[in-house]
Design a protein around this motif. Sequence first.
Motif, PDB file in Angstrom:
ATOM      1  N   LYS A 198       0.827  -1.208   0.000  1.00  0.00           N
ATOM      2  CA  LYS A 198       0.000   0.000   0.000  1.00  0.00           C
ATOM      3  C   LYS A 198       0.863   1.260   0.000  1.00  0.00           C
ATOM      4  O   LYS A 198       0.502   2.269  -0.612  1.00  0.00           O
ATOM      5  CB  LYS A 198      -0.939  -0.010   1.203  1.00  0.00           C
ATOM      6  CG  LYS A 198      -2.174  -0.870   0.997  1.00  0.00           C
ATOM      7  CD  LYS A 198      -3.237  -0.576   2.037  1.00  0.00           C
ATOM      8  CE  LYS A 198      -4.524  -1.312   1.710  1.00  0.00           C
ATOM      9  NZ  LYS A 198      -5.595  -1.024   2.703  1.00  0.00           N
ATOM     10  N   ALA A 199       1.982   1.239   0.682  1.00  0.00           N
ATOM     11  CA  ALA A 199       2.876   2.398   0.683  1.00  0.00           C
ATOM     12  C   ALA A 199       3.359   2.702  -0.725  1.00  0.00           C
ATOM     13  O   ALA A 199       3.450   3.871  -1.134  1.00  0.00           O
ATOM     14  CB  ALA A 199       4.056   2.138   1.615  1.00  0.00           C
ATOM     15  N   TYR A 200       3.657   1.656  -1.478  1.00  0.00           N
ATOM     16  CA  TYR A 200       4.090   1.823  -2.868  1.00  0.00           C
ATOM     17  C   TYR A 200       2.963   2.439  -3.694  1.00  0.00           C
ATOM     18  O   TYR A 200       3.192   3.344  -4.506  1.00  0.00           O
ATOM     19  CB  TYR A 200       4.506   0.473  -3.434  1.00  0.00           C
ATOM     20  CG  TYR A 200       4.848   0.474  -4.901  1.00  0.00           C
ATOM     21  CD1 TYR A 200       6.048   0.996  -5.366  1.00  0.00           C
ATOM     22  CD2 TYR A 200       3.959  -0.065  -5.831  1.00  0.00           C
ATOM     23  CE1 TYR A 200       6.356   0.986  -6.722  1.00  0.00           C
ATOM     24  CE2 TYR A 200       4.261  -0.086  -7.186  1.00  0.00           C
ATOM     25  CZ  TYR A 200       5.457   0.446  -7.623  1.00  0.00           C
ATOM     26  OH  TYR A 200       5.760   0.431  -8.962  1.00  0.00           O
ATOM     27  N   GLY A 201       1.729   1.973  -3.497  1.00  0.00           N
ATOM     28  CA  GLY A 201       0.597   2.532  -4.221  1.00  0.00           C
ATOM     29  C   GLY A 201       0.383   4.000  -3.919  1.00  0.00           C
ATOM     30  O   GLY A 201       0.108   4.805  -4.819  1.00  0.00           O
ATOM     31  N   VAL A 202       0.508   4.370  -2.644  1.00  0.00           N
ATOM     32  CA  VAL A 202       0.366   5.781  -2.272  1.00  0.00           C
ATOM     33  C   VAL A 202       1.450   6.615  -2.930  1.00  0.00           C
ATOM     34  O   VAL A 202       1.206   7.726  -3.413  1.00  0.00           O
ATOM     35  CB  VAL A 202       0.420   5.919  -0.729  1.00  0.00           C
ATOM     36  CG1 VAL A 202       0.496   7.403  -0.333  1.00  0.00           C
ATOM     37  CG2 VAL A 202      -0.799   5.276  -0.094  1.00  0.00           C
ATOM     38  N   MET A 203       2.661   6.080  -2.966  1.00  0.00           N
ATOM     39  CA  MET A 203       3.765   6.806  -3.603  1.00  0.00           C
ATOM     40  C   MET A 203       3.477   7.023  -5.082  1.00  0.00           C
ATOM     41  O   MET A 203       3.667   8.132  -5.617  1.00  0.00           O
ATOM     42  CB  MET A 203       5.065   6.024  -3.419  1.00  0.00           C
ATOM     43  CG  MET A 203       6.299   6.672  -4.019  1.00  0.00           C
ATOM     44  SD  MET A 203       6.584   6.225  -5.747  1.00  0.00           S
ATOM     45  CE  MET A 203       6.954   4.482  -5.589  1.00  0.00           C
ATOM     46  N   PRO A 206      -1.680   2.789 -15.818  1.00  0.00           N
ATOM     47  CA  PRO A 206      -0.963   1.622 -15.315  1.00  0.00           C
ATOM     48  C   PRO A 206      -1.219   1.361 -13.840  1.00  0.00           C
ATOM     49  O   PRO A 206      -1.250   0.214 -13.393  1.00  0.00           O
ATOM     50  CB  PRO A 206       0.506   1.950 -15.559  1.00  0.00           C
ATOM     51  CG  PRO A 206       0.570   3.229 -16.272  1.00  0.00           C
ATOM     52  CD  PRO A 206      -0.793   3.793 -16.385  1.00  0.00           C
ATOM     53  N   LEU A 207      -1.432   2.423 -13.081  1.00  0.00           N
ATOM     54  CA  LEU A 207      -1.671   2.255 -11.652  1.00  0.00           C
ATOM     55  C   LEU A 207      -2.999   1.562 -11.403  1.00  0.00           C
ATOM     56  O   LEU A 207      -3.096   0.642 -10.580  1.00  0.00           O
ATOM     57  CB  LEU A 207      -1.643   3.616 -10.962  1.00  0.00           C
ATOM     58  CG  LEU A 207      -1.893   3.620  -9.466  1.00  0.00           C
ATOM     59  CD1 LEU A 207      -0.917   2.702  -8.751  1.00  0.00           C
ATOM     60  CD2 LEU A 207      -1.794   5.037  -8.920  1.00  0.00           C
ATOM     61  N   HIS A 208      -4.046   1.976 -12.105  1.00  0.00           N
ATOM     62  CA  HIS A 208      -5.347   1.327 -11.942  1.00  0.00           C
ATOM     63  C   HIS A 208      -5.278  -0.134 -12.357  1.00  0.00           C
ATOM     64  O   HIS A 208      -5.880  -1.004 -11.717  1.00  0.00           O
ATOM     65  CB  HIS A 208      -6.420   2.080 -12.749  1.00  0.00           C
ATOM     66  CG  HIS A 208      -6.969   3.274 -12.038  1.00  0.00           C
ATOM     67  ND1 HIS A 208      -7.827   3.181 -10.966  1.00  0.00           N
ATOM     68  CD2 HIS A 208      -6.756   4.602 -12.243  1.00  0.00           C
ATOM     69  CE1 HIS A 208      -8.143   4.391 -10.533  1.00  0.00           C
ATOM     70  NE2 HIS A 208      -7.494   5.276 -11.293  1.00  0.00           N
ATOM     71  N   PHE A 226       6.258  -7.632  -3.934  1.00  0.00           N
ATOM     72  CA  PHE A 226       5.480  -7.572  -2.699  1.00  0.00           C
ATOM     73  C   PHE A 226       4.850  -8.930  -2.420  1.00  0.00           C
ATOM     74  O   PHE A 226       4.208  -9.521  -3.292  1.00  0.00           O
ATOM     75  CB  PHE A 226       4.392  -6.504  -2.807  1.00  0.00           C
ATOM     76  CG  PHE A 226       4.924  -5.131  -3.100  1.00  0.00           C
ATOM     77  CD1 PHE A 226       5.501  -4.371  -2.099  1.00  0.00           C
ATOM     78  CD2 PHE A 226       4.862  -4.612  -4.384  1.00  0.00           C
ATOM     79  CE1 PHE A 226       6.009  -3.112  -2.363  1.00  0.00           C
ATOM     80  CE2 PHE A 226       5.352  -3.352  -4.662  1.00  0.00           C
ATOM     81  CZ  PHE A 226       5.935  -2.592  -3.644  1.00  0.00           C
ATOM     82  N   VAL A 227       5.003  -9.402  -1.197  1.00  0.00           N
ATOM     83  CA  VAL A 227       4.388 -10.654  -0.765  1.00  0.00           C
ATOM     84  C   VAL A 227       3.565 -10.340   0.480  1.00  0.00           C
ATOM     85  O   VAL A 227       4.117  -9.907   1.505  1.00  0.00           O
ATOM     86  CB  VAL A 227       5.434 -11.736  -0.457  1.00  0.00           C
ATOM     87  CG1 VAL A 227       4.746 -13.033  -0.054  1.00  0.00           C
ATOM     88  CG2 VAL A 227       6.337 -11.974  -1.660  1.00  0.00           C
ATOM     89  N   ASP A 228       2.250 -10.540   0.397  1.00  0.00           N
ATOM     90  CA  ASP A 228       1.338 -10.192   1.482  1.00  0.00           C
ATOM     91  C   ASP A 228       0.519 -11.414   1.888  1.00  0.00           C
ATOM     92  O   ASP A 228       0.136 -12.234   1.043  1.00  0.00           O
ATOM     93  CB  ASP A 228       0.384  -9.079   1.053  1.00  0.00           C
ATOM     94  CG  ASP A 228       1.122  -7.803   0.679  1.00  0.00           C
ATOM     95  OD1 ASP A 228       1.756  -7.222   1.560  1.00  0.00           O
ATOM     96  OD2 ASP A 228       1.065  -7.417  -0.513  1.00  0.00           O
ATOM     97  N   PRO A 232       4.813  -8.051  -8.254  1.00  0.00           N
ATOM     98  CA  PRO A 232       5.965  -7.163  -8.458  1.00  0.00           C
ATOM     99  C   PRO A 232       5.520  -5.710  -8.617  1.00  0.00           C
ATOM    100  O   PRO A 232       4.364  -5.423  -8.934  1.00  0.00           O
ATOM    101  CB  PRO A 232       6.591  -7.689  -9.758  1.00  0.00           C
ATOM    102  CG  PRO A 232       6.014  -9.061  -9.941  1.00  0.00           C
ATOM    103  CD  PRO A 232       4.643  -9.005  -9.347  1.00  0.00           C
ATOM    104  N   SER A 233       6.450  -4.802  -8.420  1.00  0.00           N
ATOM    105  CA  SER A 233       6.173  -3.390  -8.655  1.00  0.00           C
ATOM    106  C   SER A 233       6.061  -3.131 -10.159  1.00  0.00           C
ATOM    107  O   SER A 233       6.442  -3.963 -10.981  1.00  0.00           O
ATOM    108  CB  SER A 233       7.286  -2.530  -8.063  1.00  0.00           C
ATOM    109  OG  SER A 233       8.504  -2.782  -8.750  1.00  0.00           O
ATOM    110  N   LEU A 234       5.544  -1.946 -10.511  1.00  0.00           N
ATOM    111  CA  LEU A 234       5.386  -1.606 -11.926  1.00  0.00           C
ATOM    112  C   LEU A 234       6.724  -1.522 -12.648  1.00  0.00           C
ATOM    113  O   LEU A 234       6.799  -1.757 -13.849  1.00  0.00           O
ATOM    114  CB  LEU A 234       4.649  -0.272 -12.058  1.00  0.00           C
ATOM    115  CG  LEU A 234       3.142  -0.296 -11.800  1.00  0.00           C
ATOM    116  CD1 LEU A 234       2.572   1.112 -11.857  1.00  0.00           C
ATOM    117  CD2 LEU A 234       2.446  -1.197 -12.804  1.00  0.00           C
TER     118      LEU A 234
END
Length: 322
Positions: A43-48, A59-61, A121-123, A169-171
């Motif tokens: 979630k921190a990555y998404g907020v960033m 791409p974010l959506h 990311f592994v959640d 993975p991140s974008l």
Amino acid sequence: MRTAFRGSLASICGLLLAAFAAPAGPFSTLSILRPYVPESPHKAYGVMLAGLGSDRTAPLHDWVNKADRAILQPSRVALPFEFSEDLDAAETTGYLFSAESGRRVQVEMLRESDAEHTEVFVDLFRLDGNLPRYVSSTPATPPIGPAPSSRQISLNVMDDGDYIVRVQPSLEAQAGRYRLAIRLEPQLRFPVTGHGTRSIQSGFGASRDGGAREHHGVDIFAPRGTPVTAALDARVSRVDTTSLGGKVVWLQPLFGSTRLYYAHLDSQSVEPGQYVFAGETIGTVGNTGNARTTPPHLHFGVYIRNRGGPRDPYPFLAQNRR
């Protein structure tokens, strides 16, 4: 379910806006100054990303939708489960499995490739009915210095349930080879030296006193004098002699609600208030109390405070569930 769960950036940003739009009042200043802290690196990555501008909106959506689908439509797997494959920004998967009380969920993500990499990311989530509840994550990659090759999640399961591991993975992630392993382990060390679950000859729930009561533990048979050990790091909460259990010892960890009961001991080698480490001897096997007519054995009980009392100790002890 989708509406209830969506941790999308729209809702995250909504929380941020709501904090600054709160009505004035005696605590309004504190409300404004209280920072929003994302519950996970994901979630921190998404907020960033949301703060980087409109050029990343599409791409974010898509990234957020993939994250939701991995939770809403996971693949059920049997444990132990392991895969090793190349991951890039397009890969997002969810793995659904069941875990019973007494087991420890171990999740490990290992980077096998030496290529340049970014975040994966592994959640871990637990299903509450049909609603996924966030539990834990692997640590984020440190901003300075080399990234660790292996990151883990460890969770003690206190109630039977279904869990989901999401891998995304991140974008910016470049293709790299990763290995994911999910397994279940016992929470406790076996409490009788030189023995294992094959020495259990009377299980949890067996009838006692002609059906008047149930067996709230397991009986581990071993020669008299065999060392009995602490199954976890704990404080000795009670050392006593009773008509039912004979010579008994109670252990309680510093944190958590687990209580361990050792009965029918031949000897006790600890005192109340003493701290012991897992594997440390606390007594020896005997047949004191109401076990005086039976061969020597340890009665071992597991109790979870505020969660229904006694639990079957077998899954807390077994390397592989029978």
